[in-house]
Design a protein around this motif. Structure first.
Motif, PDB file in Angstrom:
ATOM      1  N   GLU A 111       0.809  -1.238   0.000  1.00 62.17           N
ATOM      2  CA  GLU A 111       0.000   0.000   0.000  1.00 62.17           C
ATOM      3  C   GLU A 111       0.831   1.271   0.000  1.00 62.17           C
ATOM      4  O   GLU A 111       0.283   2.368  -0.100  1.00 62.17           O
ATOM      5  N   ASP A 112       2.153   1.144   0.107  1.00 68.96           N
ATOM      6  CA  ASP A 112       3.031   2.312  -0.018  1.00 68.96           C
ATOM      7  C   ASP A 112       3.342   2.630  -1.479  1.00 68.96           C
ATOM      8  O   ASP A 112       3.972   3.651  -1.777  1.00 68.96           O
ATOM      9  N   THR A 113       2.908   1.764  -2.383  1.00 64.41           N
ATOM     10  CA  THR A 113       3.129   1.990  -3.806  1.00 64.41           C
ATOM     11  C   THR A 113       2.448   3.270  -4.255  1.00 64.41           C
ATOM     12  O   THR A 113       1.256   3.452  -4.053  1.00 64.41           O
ATOM     13  N   ALA A 114       3.233   4.162  -4.853  1.00 57.68           N
ATOM     14  CA  ALA A 114       2.721   5.470  -5.274  1.00 57.68           C
ATOM     15  C   ALA A 114       3.835   6.253  -5.947  1.00 57.68           C
ATOM     16  O   ALA A 114       5.003   5.851  -5.901  1.00 57.68           O
ATOM     17  N   VAL A 115       3.452   7.358  -6.543  1.00 57.59           N
ATOM     18  CA  VAL A 115       4.440   8.355  -6.968  1.00 57.59           C
ATOM     19  C   VAL A 115       4.662   9.282  -5.779  1.00 57.59           C
ATOM     20  O   VAL A 115       3.701   9.815  -5.215  1.00 57.59           O
ATOM     21  N   TYR A 116       5.905   9.459  -5.404  1.00 58.54           N
ATOM     22  CA  TYR A 116       6.253  10.288  -4.254  1.00 58.54           C
ATOM     23  C   TYR A 116       6.770  11.638  -4.731  1.00 58.54           C
ATOM     24  O   TYR A 116       7.654  11.715  -5.591  1.00 58.54           O
ATOM     25  N   TYR A 117       6.211  12.690  -4.149  1.00 58.81           N
ATOM     26  CA  TYR A 117       6.561  14.054  -4.512  1.00 58.81           C
ATOM     27  C   TYR A 117       7.179  14.795  -3.339  1.00 58.81           C
ATOM     28  O   TYR A 117       6.708  14.693  -2.205  1.00 58.81           O
ATOM     29  N   CYS A 118       8.199  15.559  -3.651  1.00 53.50           N
ATOM     30  CA  CYS A 118       8.810  16.463  -2.697  1.00 53.50           C
ATOM     31  C   CYS A 118       8.184  17.844  -2.894  1.00 53.50           C
ATOM     32  O   CYS A 118       7.893  18.240  -4.030  1.00 53.50           O
ATOM     33  N   ALA A 119       7.982  18.564  -1.800  1.00 54.46           N
ATOM     34  CA  ALA A 119       7.384  19.890  -1.883  1.00 54.46           C
ATOM     35  C   ALA A 119       8.047  20.832  -0.894  1.00 54.46           C
ATOM     36  O   ALA A 119       8.518  20.398   0.166  1.00 54.46           O
TER      37      ALA A 119
END
Length: 124
Positions: free
Chosen positions: A86-94
């Protein structure tokens, strides 16, 4: 405007670890990591104040993920351990101008600069 570039994503088995990095081209205040899974809205993951002295985490990642920063290198990190499918995702820095984590740091509307994202896929 600050340019943010994320690296470190990839494919990992459940229970494994990954370390994401976010390099900033200029000065930033507090910074955060968000993620977006397919078909879902972008969600908050973690945030860190400019000094690194304050951090905040989503309940879903507490105890597994650690955010840190190295201001000398203008880089923020996200160490992800005990990864789950469930941690599968696109990760974004902001990044945002405020140096502290006061206020609504877990809302993406409070961040003005974003990276392009890095894919994290956790196989079960």
């Amino acid at each position: 405007q600050v340019q943010l570039v994320e690296t470190g994503g990839g494919l990992v088995q459940a229970g494994g670890s990954l370390r994401l990095s976010c390099a900033a081209s200029g000065r930033t205040g507090s910074m955060g990591w968000f993620r977006q899974a397919p078909g879902k809205e972008r969600e908050f993951v973690a945030a860190i104040s400019w000094s690194g002295g304050s951090t905040g985490y989503a309940d879903s990642v507490k105890g597994r993920f650690t955010i840190s920063r190295d201001n000398a290198k203008s880089t923020v990190f996200l160490q992800m351990n005990s990864l789950k499918a469930e941690d599968t995702a696109v990760y974004y820095c902001a990044a945002r101008a405020s140096r502290s984590l006061f206020g609504n740091y877990y809302s993406d509307s409070n961040y003005g600069d974003w990276g392009q994202g890095t894919q994290v896929t956790v196989s079960s």
